[in-house]
Design a protein around this motif. Structure first.
Motif, mmCIF file in Angstrom:
data_model
loop_
_atom_site.group_PDB
_atom_site.id
_atom_site.type_symbol
_atom_site.label_atom_id
_atom_site.label_comp_id
_atom_site.label_asym_id
_atom_site.label_seq_id
_atom_site.Cartn_x
_atom_site.Cartn_y
_atom_site.Cartn_z
ATOM 1 N N GLY A 35 108.582 12.608 -21.014
ATOM 2 C CA GLY A 35 108.006 11.297 -20.756
ATOM 3 C C GLY A 35 109.038 10.284 -20.325
ATOM 4 O O GLY A 35 110.248 10.486 -20.499
ATOM 5 N N TRP A 36 108.542 9.223 -19.744
ATOM 6 C CA TRP A 36 109.368 8.042 -19.419
ATOM 7 C C TRP A 36 108.780 6.836 -20.135
ATOM 8 O O TRP A 36 107.556 6.626 -20.113
ATOM 9 C CB TRP A 36 109.396 7.784 -17.921
ATOM 10 C CG TRP A 36 110.206 8.763 -17.124
ATOM 11 C CD1 TRP A 36 109.761 9.868 -16.484
ATOM 12 C CD2 TRP A 36 111.615 8.703 -16.878
ATOM 13 N NE1 TRP A 36 110.788 10.517 -15.852
ATOM 14 C CE2 TRP A 36 111.951 9.812 -16.084
ATOM 15 C CE3 TRP A 36 112.630 7.820 -17.243
ATOM 16 C CZ2 TRP A 36 113.249 10.067 -15.649
ATOM 17 C CZ3 TRP A 36 113.923 8.072 -16.813
ATOM 18 C CH2 TRP A 36 114.224 9.181 -16.028
ATOM 19 N N PHE A 37 109.658 6.078 -20.741
ATOM 20 C CA PHE A 37 109.302 4.817 -21.377
ATOM 21 C C PHE A 37 110.201 3.734 -20.793
ATOM 22 O O PHE A 37 111.205 4.028 -20.157
ATOM 23 C CB PHE A 37 109.520 4.893 -22.897
ATOM 24 C CG PHE A 37 108.505 5.743 -23.618
ATOM 25 C CD1 PHE A 37 108.567 7.129 -23.553
ATOM 26 C CD2 PHE A 37 107.505 5.162 -24.383
ATOM 27 C CE1 PHE A 37 107.640 7.919 -24.225
ATOM 28 C CE2 PHE A 37 106.580 5.935 -25.062
ATOM 29 C CZ PHE A 37 106.646 7.313 -24.974
ATOM 30 N N ARG A 38 109.836 2.486 -21.030
ATOM 31 C CA ARG A 38 110.685 1.382 -20.588
ATOM 32 C C ARG A 38 110.638 0.260 -21.606
ATOM 33 O O ARG A 38 109.663 0.120 -22.359
ATOM 34 C CB ARG A 38 110.251 0.884 -19.210
ATOM 35 C CG ARG A 38 108.878 0.232 -19.157
ATOM 36 C CD ARG A 38 108.503 -0.073 -17.715
ATOM 37 N NE ARG A 38 107.206 -0.745 -17.615
ATOM 38 C CZ ARG A 38 106.604 -1.021 -16.472
ATOM 39 N NH1 ARG A 38 107.170 -0.683 -15.313
ATOM 40 N NH2 ARG A 38 105.434 -1.635 -16.473
ATOM 41 N N GLN A 39 111.711 -0.530 -21.599
ATOM 42 C CA GLN A 39 111.803 -1.657 -22.509
ATOM 43 C C GLN A 39 112.442 -2.827 -21.803
ATOM 44 O O GLN A 39 113.596 -2.743 -21.370
ATOM 45 C CB GLN A 39 112.580 -1.291 -23.764
ATOM 46 C CG GLN A 39 112.550 -2.366 -24.836
ATOM 47 C CD GLN A 39 113.059 -1.863 -26.173
ATOM 48 O OE1 GLN A 39 113.746 -0.847 -26.259
ATOM 49 N NE2 GLN A 39 112.708 -2.549 -27.237
ATOM 50 N N ALA A 40 111.686 -3.902 -21.699
ATOM 51 C CA ALA A 40 112.186 -5.140 -21.113
ATOM 52 C C ALA A 40 112.737 -6.020 -22.238
ATOM 53 O O ALA A 40 112.331 -5.877 -23.398
ATOM 54 C CB ALA A 40 111.069 -5.851 -20.374
ATOM 55 N N GLU A 44 108.595 -4.798 -26.731
ATOM 56 C CA GLU A 44 108.630 -3.480 -27.324
ATOM 57 C C GLU A 44 108.718 -2.407 -26.235
ATOM 58 O O GLU A 44 108.333 -2.623 -25.088
ATOM 59 C CB GLU A 44 107.373 -3.252 -28.166
ATOM 60 C CG GLU A 44 107.287 -4.126 -29.394
ATOM 61 C CD GLU A 44 106.117 -3.765 -30.274
ATOM 62 O OE1 GLU A 44 106.004 -4.335 -31.379
ATOM 63 O OE2 GLU A 44 105.316 -2.912 -29.880
ATOM 64 N N ARG A 45 109.237 -1.247 -26.634
ATOM 65 C CA ARG A 45 109.299 -0.120 -25.712
ATOM 66 C C ARG A 45 107.869 0.310 -25.379
ATOM 67 O O ARG A 45 107.024 0.435 -26.268
ATOM 68 C CB ARG A 45 110.075 1.026 -26.346
ATOM 69 C CG ARG A 45 110.429 2.140 -25.394
ATOM 70 C CD ARG A 45 111.411 3.100 -26.015
ATOM 71 N NE ARG A 45 112.681 2.449 -26.324
ATOM 72 C CZ ARG A 45 113.771 3.080 -26.741
ATOM 73 N NH1 ARG A 45 113.729 4.415 -26.895
ATOM 74 N NH2 ARG A 45 114.880 2.434 -26.993
ATOM 75 N N GLU A 46 107.615 0.541 -24.101
ATOM 76 C CA GLU A 46 106.266 0.901 -23.698
ATOM 77 C C GLU A 46 106.244 2.203 -22.906
ATOM 78 O O GLU A 46 107.195 2.535 -22.193
ATOM 79 C CB GLU A 46 105.610 -0.222 -22.872
ATOM 80 C CG GLU A 46 106.253 -0.475 -21.532
ATOM 81 C CD GLU A 46 105.440 -1.434 -20.666
ATOM 82 O OE1 GLU A 46 104.313 -1.801 -21.042
ATOM 83 O OE2 GLU A 46 105.946 -1.803 -19.589
#
Length: 122
Positions: A35-40, A44-46
Protein backbone atom coordinates in the motif's frame (compact mmCIF):
# COMPACT_ATOMS: atom_id res chain seq x y z
CA UNK A 1 11.51 -8.69 8.71
CA UNK A 2 10.61 -6.67 5.65
CA UNK A 3 12.50 -3.63 4.46
CA UNK A 4 10.91 -0.98 2.29
CA UNK A 5 12.70 1.92 0.61
CA UNK A 6 10.81 4.62 -1.29
CA UNK A 7 12.21 6.88 -3.99
CA UNK A 8 11.00 9.22 -6.69
CA UNK A 9 9.57 12.09 -4.71
CA UNK A 10 10.24 15.71 -5.60
CA UNK A 11 8.80 19.06 -6.57
CA UNK A 12 6.33 19.26 -9.45
CA UNK A 13 3.90 21.86 -10.74
CA UNK A 14 0.17 21.33 -10.49
CA UNK A 15 -1.04 19.18 -13.37
CA UNK A 16 2.28 17.36 -13.59
CA UNK A 17 3.22 13.75 -12.92
CA UNK A 18 5.56 11.79 -10.69
CA UNK A 19 6.26 8.10 -10.26
CA UNK A 20 7.17 6.80 -6.84
CA UNK A 21 8.99 3.53 -6.39
CA UNK A 22 9.23 1.21 -3.41
CA UNK A 23 11.90 -1.47 -3.18
CA UNK A 24 10.94 -4.50 -1.10
CA UNK A 25 13.45 -6.84 0.54
CA UNK A 26 13.62 -9.38 3.33
CA UNK A 27 10.70 -11.68 4.06
CA UNK A 28 8.76 -10.68 0.96
CA UNK A 29 6.22 -13.48 1.46
CA UNK A 30 4.89 -11.38 4.34
CA UNK A 31 3.89 -8.67 1.89
CA UNK A 32 0.77 -10.01 0.22
CA UNK A 33 -0.64 -6.50 0.14
CA UNK A 34 1.38 -3.42 -0.72
CA UNK A 35 0.00 0.00 0.00
CA UNK A 36 0.78 3.68 -0.25
CA UNK A 37 -0.14 6.17 2.43
CA UNK A 38 0.57 9.88 2.76
CA UNK A 39 0.84 12.41 5.53
CA UNK A 40 0.63 16.16 5.14
CA UNK A 41 1.88 18.53 7.87
CA UNK A 42 -0.51 18.69 10.80
CA UNK A 43 -2.72 15.93 9.42
CA UNK A 44 -3.09 12.24 10.12
CA UNK A 45 -1.59 9.63 7.83
CA UNK A 46 -4.13 8.70 5.19
CA UNK A 47 -4.62 5.77 2.87
CA UNK A 48 -3.91 6.34 -0.82
CA UNK A 49 -4.00 2.96 -2.54
CA UNK A 50 -3.19 -0.73 -2.17
CA UNK A 51 -2.63 -3.77 -4.38
CA UNK A 52 -2.64 -7.50 -3.76
CA UNK A 53 0.20 -9.87 -4.61
CA UNK A 54 -0.89 -10.74 -8.12
CA UNK A 55 -2.11 -7.26 -8.87
CA UNK A 56 -5.62 -8.57 -9.33
CA UNK A 57 -7.15 -6.35 -6.72
CA UNK A 58 -6.54 -2.67 -6.23
CA UNK A 59 -8.16 -0.17 -3.92
CA UNK A 60 -7.98 3.62 -4.18
CA UNK A 61 -8.97 6.52 -2.00
CA UNK A 62 -11.67 8.61 -3.66
CA UNK A 63 -9.35 11.63 -3.67
CA UNK A 64 -6.89 9.94 -6.05
CA UNK A 65 -9.15 7.67 -8.08
CA UNK A 66 -8.62 8.20 -11.78
CA UNK A 67 -5.35 10.08 -11.25
CA UNK A 68 -3.09 7.61 -9.42
CA UNK A 69 -2.21 4.06 -10.43
CA UNK A 70 -0.53 1.45 -8.26
CA UNK A 71 1.37 -1.46 -9.75
CA UNK A 72 3.84 -4.08 -8.57
CA UNK A 73 6.58 -6.16 -10.12
CA UNK A 74 7.03 -9.29 -8.01
CA UNK A 75 10.09 -10.41 -9.95
CA UNK A 76 11.92 -7.19 -9.13
CA UNK A 77 10.21 -6.83 -5.74
CA UNK A 78 9.10 -3.33 -6.61
CA UNK A 79 5.90 -1.37 -6.14
CA UNK A 80 5.12 1.78 -8.08
CA UNK A 81 2.75 4.69 -7.69
CA UNK A 82 2.13 6.65 -10.88
CA UNK A 83 0.67 10.02 -9.99
CA UNK A 84 -0.87 12.13 -12.74
CA UNK A 85 -2.77 15.42 -12.72
CA UNK A 86 -1.18 16.31 -9.41
CA UNK A 87 -2.80 18.94 -7.23
CA UNK A 88 -1.33 21.09 -4.45
CA UNK A 89 -3.42 19.12 -1.97
CA UNK A 90 -1.45 16.00 -2.93
CA UNK A 91 1.57 17.53 -1.19
CA UNK A 92 2.67 15.14 1.56
CA UNK A 93 5.24 12.61 2.62
CA UNK A 94 4.36 9.37 0.85
CA UNK A 95 4.97 6.06 2.58
CA UNK A 96 5.11 2.55 1.19
CA UNK A 97 3.70 -0.14 3.48
CA UNK A 98 3.21 -3.89 3.42
CA UNK A 99 1.00 -6.41 5.18
CA UNK A 100 -1.28 -9.35 4.72
CA UNK A 101 -4.70 -7.67 4.63
CA UNK A 102 -6.24 -5.40 2.04
CA UNK A 103 -7.25 -2.47 4.21
CA UNK A 104 -7.24 1.30 4.31
CA UNK A 105 -6.28 1.22 8.00
CA UNK A 106 -2.62 1.96 8.60
CA UNK A 107 -2.67 -0.34 11.63
CA UNK A 108 -3.08 -3.34 9.31
CA UNK A 109 0.35 -2.74 7.76
CA UNK A 110 3.23 -3.79 10.02
CA UNK A 111 6.04 -2.74 7.70
CA UNK A 112 6.79 0.79 6.54
CA UNK A 113 9.35 2.68 4.51
CA UNK A 114 10.94 5.93 5.61
CA UNK A 115 8.84 8.07 3.28
CA UNK A 116 9.52 10.36 0.33
CA UNK A 117 8.44 13.98 0.03
CA UNK A 118 6.11 15.04 -2.77
CA UNK A 119 5.50 18.75 -3.19
CA UNK A 120 3.04 20.10 -5.75
CA UNK A 121 3.25 23.82 -6.44
CA UNK A 122 0.30 25.83 -7.67
Amino acid sequence: QVQLVESGGGLVQAGGSLRLSCALSGRTFSSYVMGWFRQAPGLEREFVTAVTWGGGSTYYADSVKGRFTISRDNVKNMVYLQMNSLKPEDTAVYYCASGMDMSRASTRYPYWGQGTQVTVSS
